[in-house]
Design an enzyme around this catalytic site. Structure first.
Site, PDB file in Angstrom:
ATOM      1  CB  SER A 139      38.389  46.242  31.434  1.00  0.00           C
ATOM      2  OG  SER A 139      38.672  46.397  32.810  1.00  0.00           O
ATOM      3  N   GLY A 140      38.723  43.314  31.852  1.00  0.00           N
ATOM      4  CA  GLY A 140      39.256  42.270  32.720  1.00  0.00           C
ATOM      5  C   GLY A 140      38.290  41.136  33.025  1.00  0.00           C
ATOM      6  N   GLY A 156      35.488  41.044  34.771  1.00  0.00           N
ATOM      7  CA  GLY A 156      34.059  41.321  34.601  1.00  0.00           C
ATOM      8  C   GLY A 156      33.626  41.190  33.153  1.00  0.00           C
ATOM      9  CB  SER A 216      41.455  39.704  46.499  1.00  0.00           C
ATOM     10  OG  SER A 216      42.847  39.448  46.440  1.00  0.00           O
ATOM     11  CE1 TYR A 264      41.852  45.277  45.545  1.00  0.00           C
ATOM     12  CE2 TYR A 264      43.386  43.663  46.425  1.00  0.00           C
ATOM     13  CZ  TYR A 264      42.407  44.013  45.525  1.00  0.00           C
ATOM     14  OH  TYR A 264      41.936  43.078  44.612  1.00  0.00           O
ATOM     15  N   GLY A 267      31.593  46.376  36.742  1.00  0.00           N
ATOM     16  CA  GLY A 267      32.985  46.317  36.268  1.00  0.00           C
ATOM     17  C   GLY A 267      33.084  45.431  35.040  1.00  0.00           C
ATOM     18  CB  ALA A 268      30.536  44.292  32.715  1.00  0.00           C
TER      19      ALA A 268
END
Ligand SMILES: NC(=O)c1ccc[n+]([C@@H]2O[C@H](COP(=O)([O-])OP(=O)(O)OC[C@H]3O[C@@H](n4cnc5c(N)ncnc54)[C@H](OP(=O)(O)O)[C@@H]3O)[C@@H](O)[C@H]2O)c1
Length: 295
Positions: A25-26, A28, A151, A176, A22-23
């Protein structure tokens, strides 16, 4: 494929190889940026070539580190995760830090190519499968670290072992929080199984961070996320705990812990249920067609 070796630039992560999912965006991407700036060889995992190459170019430029690589895999597909692990091991001899960071929120139940519910597949089974497939190289590189992004919402989660994939009634928020509780349970069980190997496993809550997370999500959750985004932490701030767990000497040897704001915190009561963790591990092994044993 030719790889650019990390130059010795006097950074605290010189010579270390870090793989981050997940690198693109955001959180990552911000994690990849900082670890590259600290001198690590960074392997970014993304599912889209265009987004991946754009993020990689930005990270190389801003970090002045050419040793940033991109590997493509859709982490909802077990076949692609297996191919990713093979590709990584063909190209790299060591892995010092694995950061399982990619995550999704799906308001509707969508199944993957493997017939799995997508939230469970990307947020939990992908962490489980990729980690298991890379354990040999992590062990050979010990002391090495696994960092799993959970989370604070794991506290709302319950694990229904009879309905892990929401077949009996799907709610996005429930799926989630279950997946994020699964991340904490997985991390604790992994740490127990890795005891004595020199490979640590820790997890974290990044804070409430203004990223692409929740964009495109319909319903109340999507509206709330978009309305609150201007008040959220920046991705760089949200990446701080991941970077801390990946690189700080302060956490050397610590394993099976949950962190918030770079500080160890108590995770939910459910996340301390060792029997549940073991049963989730066994179910995950079955769903990914792997033996339940650590090796
Ligand atoms: N933002 C928050 O407030 C918050 C709070 C608690 C926990 N988290 C967790 O933090 C992690 C990072 O999220 P973020 O906030 O940085 O969100 P984001 O900006 O949406 O980033 C998510 C990343 O995951 C990747 N991804 C999603 N599905 C994938 C798939 N099937 N295959 C490969 N990659 C996939 C995305 O790739 P694409 O670019 O291709 O979409 C993206 O790079 C997630 O695990 C999330 O649950 C976030």
């Amino acid at each position: 494929m030719e790889r650019v070796e990390s130059q010795n630039r006097g950074g605290p992560m010189d010579g270390k190889v870090c793989l981050i999912t997940g690198a693109t965006s955001g959180i990552g991407k911000a994690t990849a940026m900082e670890l590259a700036s600290m001198g690590a060889s960074v392997v970014m995992v993304g599912r889209d070539r265009g987004r991946g190459e754009a993020a990689m170019a930005e990270i190389k430029e801003e970090s002045s580190n050419a040793s940033v690589d991109l590997m493509l895999a859709d982490l909802s597909s077990q076949e692609e995760i297996r191919r990713l692990a093979d590709e990584f091991k063909e190209a790299y001899q060591r892995l010092d830090v694995l950061i399982n960071n990619a995550g999704v929120f799906r308001s509707k139940r969508i199944t993957t190519a493997d017939g799995m519910e997508t939230t469970f597949a990307v947020n939990h089974l992908a962490y489980f499968l990729l980690t298991k497939l890379l354990l040999d190289v992590l062990e050979a590189s010990a002391p090495s670290r696994i960092v799993n992004v959970s989370s604070g919402d794991h506290g709302n989660g319950t694990i229904d072992l009879d309905d892990l994939q929401g077949e009996k009634g799907y709610k996005g928020a429930k799926a989630y929080s279950q997946s994020k509780l699964a991340t904490v349970l997985f991390t604790c069980e992994l740490a127990r199984r890795l005891d004595g190997t020199g490979v640590s496993a820790n997890c974290l809550h990044p804070g409430v961070v203004g990223t692409n997370f929740g964009s495109g999500v319909s319903g109340a959750f999507g509206v709330m996320v978009r309305a609150l985004r201007p008040f959220m932490l920046s991705p760089a701030k949200g990446a701080e705990t991941s970077i801390y767990l990946a690189s700080s000497p302060e956490v050397e040897g610590l394993s099976g812990r949950y962190f918030v704001k770079k500080t160890e915190a108590r995770s939910s009561d459910a996340s301390h249920d060792e029997r549940l963790a073991r049963r989730l591990w066994e179910a995950s092994a079955e769903l990914t067609k792997l033996p339940a044993q650590i090796r």
